[in-house]
Design a protein around this motif. Structure first.
Motif, short mmCIF file in Angstrom:
data_model
loop_
_atom_site.label_atom_id
_atom_site.label_comp_id
_atom_site.label_asym_id
_atom_site.label_seq_id
_atom_site.Cartn_x
_atom_site.Cartn_y
_atom_site.Cartn_z
N MET A 144 -4.82 -0.15 -1.56
CA MET A 144 -3.92 0.28 -2.62
C MET A 144 -4.16 -0.45 -3.95
O MET A 144 -3.80 0.05 -5.00
CB MET A 144 -2.46 0.06 -2.17
CG MET A 144 -1.41 0.41 -3.20
SD MET A 144 -1.44 2.16 -3.65
CE MET A 144 -0.46 2.16 -5.14
N GLU A 225 2.92 1.92 2.15
CA GLU A 225 2.27 2.40 0.92
C GLU A 225 3.05 3.57 0.35
O GLU A 225 3.41 3.57 -0.81
CB GLU A 225 0.83 2.79 1.19
CG GLU A 225 0.04 3.05 -0.07
CD GLU A 225 -1.45 2.95 0.15
OE1 GLU A 225 -2.19 3.68 -0.54
OE2 GLU A 225 -1.88 2.17 1.00
N PHE A 326 4.98 3.27 -3.51
CA PHE A 326 4.55 1.91 -3.19
C PHE A 326 5.44 0.88 -3.86
O PHE A 326 5.84 -0.11 -3.23
CB PHE A 326 3.09 1.69 -3.61
CG PHE A 326 2.57 0.33 -3.25
CD1 PHE A 326 2.25 0.01 -1.94
CD2 PHE A 326 2.40 -0.64 -4.22
CE1 PHE A 326 1.79 -1.26 -1.60
CE2 PHE A 326 1.93 -1.91 -3.91
CZ PHE A 326 1.62 -2.21 -2.59
#
Length: 517
Positions: A144, A225, A326
């Motif tokens: 991420m 996420e 996120f």
């Protein structure tokens, strides 16, 4: 002369367990060929021999052998918890375990932090009698943090590698779980997927990857996420693992007559046409087409279908949703930690820590080779402030509509009749089929088929609509029976020390690529 690590699989009380399925292992345990403690020691020895180069495991459970002995004691008393009783497994390092191990998403900032309890999936596996061997490596923060980065690298675990060819990319962020299973370091593993992160590494490491429908498995205790896309998934190895697990179904299906009536779609323009035109993957395409011809010869109907285009405004992207989710979801997870020595409470704290420790964590662009763009994806998420505005809502609605009712569901309904699944090559066109399934939140399975000219495995995957997961497992097992098992890892280029970059290079301005999260 340095000949490198010993890649031979240790035997377990004289039994060759390499490529053994869970069913086989359980049979040997039941017959007394070896104990769960013996089996656990064998996998630990395997890890000690090859993890120095594979970096598939980030941390071993110091209590694993003791836990296995407890399961042996229960077996001796006639108490078997489930078919997983005494079977060793690994979990990705973003799946929380309440024990002597760390849960860090691969980052040093969460070392010393304590979780309130096991993740729900870990709790259920412990209750089923499975033996937790340790935590597997991953792309830090599940891919991420940056738009251009070294895939399969984390500051805690180093660069994870593919046991077929250590110089080649092992796939998405659940690289450690896949590589560990592929190299016979455990019987099975758990990973997580937002987009491609289980299916792609399973495919590139020659193991079965099963990504369930989003919401079917609990995400409690998993470093998140996106609550809209995240799911816990499974990676499994061993020769004909599914076939042996679903033997009754296979017995009915492998006969020529009983394949008749099964109907599958091949999404052509969005997926297979791109695979056919990719000269670098010609062997892959020809091998998969030959497999489909075998399915047709066995009586299956395989039809060319289309997944309608999902073209839209750039703001209607998966990342528009993920960057907002996120920001909010990681804050919620961090708030639940019972001990937090570095006081990491929010994405702001994560970004600040990486800048402060940039030599190790690469928070500033150009200061660490694994993260040339620093943490620019984190910064985009930070800029969103987690606000679920009209752009966010429109993007979420768009990707769902285009991948669900106007996408996979439309393709699965051929001439008014439902298909048993969509057959796709996972690695074609950067994994476009996997991305469509991920955005829809639908189930997917990949079955290993062969190894390409580049030394990297590839497989055939099936996509289904929501909560039709059982069909994927059953038909996946049937296809596995036709394939006949996977080639074993060769540990080619065992001394490789290269970085394996993915994403958008620093000189190209764009939104982050969605693959492999």
């Amino acid at each position: 002369m340095d000949t490198g690590p010993d890649t031979r699989m240790p035997t377990c009380r004289g039994v060759d367990i390499e490529e053994a399925s869970i069913t086989q292992l359980q049979r040997w345990l039941q017959d007394g060929r070896f104990s769960a403690a013996d089996l656990t020691e064998c996998y630990l020895e395997r890890t000690r021999r090859i993890n120095g180069v594979l970096r598939a495991v980030i941390e071993l459970n110091p209590d694993a052998v003791d836990i296995a002995r407890e399961r042996d004691g229960e077996r001796q008393r006639g108490f078997l918890r489930s078919p997983l009783h005494g079977i060793p497994f690994l979990v990705k390092d973003n799946i929380a375990t309440k024990d002597k191990m760390q849960t860090t998403a691969g980052s040093t900032m969460l070392i010393g932090a304590e979780v309130p309890e096991d993740a729900e999936v870990v709790k259920l596996l412990r209750e089923a009698g499975a033996v937790l061997l340790g935590h597997a490596n991953l792309s830090e923060w599940a891919s991420m943090r940056a738009t251009y980065y070294a895939e399969a690298y984390s500051s805690r675990g180093g660069q994870s590698r593919n046991p077929y060819d250590l110089a080649e990319n092992p796939g998405g962020s659940s690289c450690g779980p896949a590589a560990a299973v592929a190299a016979n370091m455990c019987a099975f593993s758990l990973g997580t997927e937002t987009d491609s992160s289980v299916i792609l590494p399973a495919d590139r490491n020659g193991v079965v990857g099963i990504k369930p429908t989003v919401g079917l498995t609990s995400r409690e205790g998993v470093i998140p996420e996106s609550h809209n896309l995240d799911t816990v998934a499974c990676e499994l190895g061993g020769e004909k693992w599914l076939t042996r697990s679903y033997s009754d179904f296979i017995t009915q299906l492998v006969g020529l007559k009983n394949w008749k009536g099964s109907r599958f779609g091949m999404p052509w323009k969005r997926v297979w046409e791109k695979a056919a035109l990719d000269k670098s993957a010609r062997t892959q395409y020809q091998s998969l087409q030959a497999l489909i011809d075998r399915l047709r010869a066995a009586g299956a109907e395989v039809i060319q279908v289309e997944i309608p285009s999902a073209e839209g405004h750039p703001e209607h992207s998966e990342y528009t949703v993920v960057k907002v989710d996120f920001y909010n979801d990681v804050k919620k997870y961090l708030a639940g930690l019972t001990i937090n020595p570095n006081n990491i409470r929010s994405l702001e704290d994560v970004v600040e820590y990486n800048i402060k420790h940039t030599e190790r964590e690469g928070g500033v662009p150009g200061t660490h080779p694994a993260w040339p763009t620093g943490q620019d994806s984190f910064e985009k998420s930070l800029a969103s402030k987690g606000i679920e505005d009209e752009t966010y809502k429109s993007a979420l609605s768009f990707i769902r509509q285009k991948t669900r009712e106007e996408g996979i569901d439309a393709a699965l309904c051929h001439e008014g009749k439902p298909l048993d699944g969509l057959l796709v090559p996972v690695q074609a066109d950067g994994g476009v089929a996997v991305q469509i399934a991920a955005q829809a939140g639908y189930a997917m399975i990949t079955i290993p088929v062969d190894v390409g000219d580049d030394g990297v495995p590839f497989g055939l995957a099936i996509i289904q609509t929501a909560f039709e997961d059982d069909k994927l497992v059953k038909y996946g097992a049937a296809i596995e029976a036709v394939v006949g098992g996977r080639p074993r890892p060769t540990f080619r280029n065992i001394h490789a020390d290269n970085w394996m970059y993915v994403g958008v290079p620093p000189d190209e301005k764009n939104e982050p690529a969605s693959r492999a999260r």
